[in-house]
Design an enzyme around this catalytic site. Structure first.
Site, PDB file in Angstrom:
ATOM      1  N   HIS A  46       0.808  -1.223   0.000  1.00 54.41           N
ATOM      2  CA  HIS A  46       0.000   0.000   0.000  1.00 54.41           C
ATOM      3  C   HIS A  46       0.839   1.270   0.000  1.00 54.41           C
ATOM      4  O   HIS A  46       0.288   2.369  -0.135  1.00 54.41           O
ATOM      5  CB  HIS A  46      -0.964  -0.002   1.188  1.00 54.41           C
ATOM      6  CG  HIS A  46      -2.002  -1.074   1.096  1.00 54.41           C
ATOM      7  ND1 HIS A  46      -2.897  -1.147   0.050  1.00 54.41           N
ATOM      8  CD2 HIS A  46      -2.266  -2.153   1.875  1.00 54.41           C
ATOM      9  CE1 HIS A  46      -3.685  -2.208   0.216  1.00 54.41           C
ATOM     10  NE2 HIS A  46      -3.312  -2.846   1.310  1.00 54.41           N
ATOM     11  N   ARG A  71       7.483  -5.228   3.201  1.00 50.26           N
ATOM     12  CA  ARG A  71       6.188  -5.859   2.956  1.00 50.26           C
ATOM     13  C   ARG A  71       6.010  -5.885   1.445  1.00 50.26           C
ATOM     14  O   ARG A  71       5.923  -4.837   0.806  1.00 50.26           O
ATOM     15  CB  ARG A  71       5.020  -5.123   3.590  1.00 50.26           C
ATOM     16  CG  ARG A  71       3.766  -5.929   3.121  1.00 50.26           C
ATOM     17  CD  ARG A  71       2.443  -5.559   3.601  1.00 50.26           C
ATOM     18  NE  ARG A  71       1.983  -4.227   3.421  1.00 50.26           N
ATOM     19  CZ  ARG A  71       0.825  -3.810   3.948  1.00 50.26           C
ATOM     20  NH1 ARG A  71       0.074  -4.650   4.642  1.00 50.26           N
ATOM     21  NH2 ARG A  71       0.426  -2.565   3.777  1.00 50.26           N
ATOM     22  N   ASP A  85      17.127 -10.247  -2.608  1.00 53.40           N
ATOM     23  CA  ASP A  85      18.398  -9.935  -3.272  1.00 53.40           C
ATOM     24  C   ASP A  85      18.764  -8.453  -3.074  1.00 53.40           C
ATOM     25  O   ASP A  85      19.939  -8.089  -3.036  1.00 53.40           O
ATOM     26  CB  ASP A  85      18.329 -10.248  -4.769  1.00 53.40           C
ATOM     27  CG  ASP A  85      18.253 -11.751  -5.048  1.00 53.40           C
ATOM     28  OD1 ASP A  85      18.464 -12.540  -4.105  1.00 53.40           O
ATOM     29  OD2 ASP A  85      17.978 -12.137  -6.196  1.00 53.40           O
ATOM     30  N   GLU A 147      -5.088 -11.697   7.602  1.00 52.66           N
ATOM     31  CA  GLU A 147      -5.991 -10.553   7.430  1.00 52.66           C
ATOM     32  C   GLU A 147      -7.218 -10.926   6.614  1.00 52.66           C
ATOM     33  O   GLU A 147      -7.875 -10.058   6.046  1.00 52.66           O
ATOM     34  CB  GLU A 147      -5.251  -9.351   6.840  1.00 52.66           C
ATOM     35  CG  GLU A 147      -4.385  -9.627   5.624  1.00 52.66           C
ATOM     36  CD  GLU A 147      -3.626  -8.397   5.147  1.00 52.66           C
ATOM     37  OE1 GLU A 147      -3.825  -7.293   5.658  1.00 52.66           O
ATOM     38  OE2 GLU A 147      -2.807  -8.555   4.215  1.00 52.66           O
ATOM     39  N   ASP A 173      -7.710  -4.983   7.083  1.00 61.18           N
ATOM     40  CA  ASP A 173      -8.313  -6.009   6.233  1.00 61.18           C
ATOM     41  C   ASP A 173      -9.076  -7.035   7.057  1.00 61.18           C
ATOM     42  O   ASP A 173     -10.150  -7.484   6.652  1.00 61.18           O
ATOM     43  CB  ASP A 173      -7.238  -6.701   5.385  1.00 61.18           C
ATOM     44  CG  ASP A 173      -6.939  -5.907   4.127  1.00 61.18           C
ATOM     45  OD1 ASP A 173      -7.873  -5.620   3.367  1.00 61.18           O
ATOM     46  OD2 ASP A 173      -5.764  -5.557   3.911  1.00 61.18           O
TER      47      ASP A 173
HETATM   48  C1  3PY Z   1      -4.034  -3.964   7.383  1.00 58.74           C
HETATM   49  O1  3PY Z   1      -4.334  -3.391   8.420  1.00 58.74           O
HETATM   50  O2  3PY Z   1      -4.822  -4.626   6.679  1.00 58.74           O
HETATM   51  C2  3PY Z   1      -2.658  -3.870   6.922  1.00 58.74           C
HETATM   52  O3  3PY Z   1      -2.324  -4.492   5.942  1.00 58.74           O
HETATM   53  C3  3PY Z   1      -1.720  -2.981   7.674  1.00 58.74           C
HETATM   54  O4  3PY Z   1      -0.904  -2.294   6.818  1.00 58.74           O
HETATM   55 MG    MG Z   2      -3.922  -5.331   4.850  1.00 56.05          MG
END
Ligand code: 3PY
Ligand code: MG
Length: 263
Positions: A46, A71, A85, A147, A173
């Protein structure tokens, strides 16, 4: 090979405070890395960050005490291998819902015979040391994001994945799927019991329990609850808050609690 201090912290039961970068800037990364975080995560899901920016941010973080983590945008093996890498010492992989996905993720992070990571360590050697190829399987941290409703249902099997160090809850999420509304600090009882379930499963299976939070106070509560790896907001939230506070104080106004970014 340079020891992964995040693994040492977990072994010694010391919580990891993890910074989170969504702004594509090596300068921001360098600043964050010098503030006292144990780790700083470059967010390619994100965050507004492409590979070229991620590379320069990982280079900047390498010059700080913070362990560089990424991430990734999804569980695509080629992307995961490329960021390793580029020098990531840990990978947080979003939307892991099944043990098969978890296995595919971990496999991309491990050289044969443990996994399928292709050889070409590049910056891994510069950051980790000349013996990176021999020890990378041991030192690279792998956290699968829980999530989704399915990920929560499969928490046992996901945590049992060989080589997976732990999980990281994406509360926005997760609450979206469980309650119909995205909220990073939801007080909905379904969210509270889901989070408690994940943290207790991690405790039972000796795996890292991580979670995204929106403030230092929220992160402290999660540590008290048993989480080992917490993110007390990201750079965007912190920049917005610090700006609003300075403006309000300069104008003699009350400090607004939320701004354009929603935090
Ligand atoms: C969420 O809260 O879904 C996340 O991915 C945090 O960045
Ligand atoms: Mg998320």
């Amino acid at each position: 090979m340079r020891v992964n201090k995040l693994k040492t912290a977990f072994a010694e039961q010391r919580p990891v405070i993890n910074g989170w970068l969504a702004i594509p800037s090596s300068y921001s990364a360098e600043i964050a890395g010098h503030q006292g975080y144990d780790a700083v995560t470059v967010d390619l899901q994100h965050g507004m960050i492409d590979f070229a920016s991620a590379l320069s941010m990982l280079q900047a973080l390498s010059a700080t005490p913070a362990v560089p983590v990424v991430r990734v945008a999804d569980d695509t093996p080629a992307q995961i291998m490329r960021l390793l890498d580029a020098g990531a010492y840990g990978i947080i992989c979003p939307m892991i819902s099944t043990p098969e996905q978890a296995q595919r993720f971990v496999s991309a992070c491990r050289y044969p015979p443990l996994g399928t990571r292709s050889f070409g360590p590049a910056r891994g050697l510069l950051y980790g040391g000349a013996d990176y190829p021999q020890h990378a399987n041991r030192e690279i941290l792998t956290l699968a994001m829980i999530e989704t409703r399915q990920g929560l249902a499969n928490i046992d099997a996901i945590l049992d994945t060989d080589g997976l160090d732990g999980v990281f809850i994406g509360p926005n999420d997760l609450s979206l799927t469980l309650t119909g509304a995205a909220s990073a600090e939801s007080a909905h009882p379904d969210m509270s019991s889901a989070i408690e379930r994940v943290v207790s499963k991690c405790r039972e299976k000796h795996k890292i329990a991580g979670i995204f939070c929106t403030s230092g106070a929220a992160a402290a509560q999660r540590i008290a609850q048993g989480f080992h790896f917490v993110t007390p907001a990201n750079d965007v939230m912190q920049l917005g808050r610090a700006s609003r506070e300075a403006i309000a104080i300069a104008r003699g106004n009350d400090i607004p609690t939320t701004g354009a970014s929603g935090y």
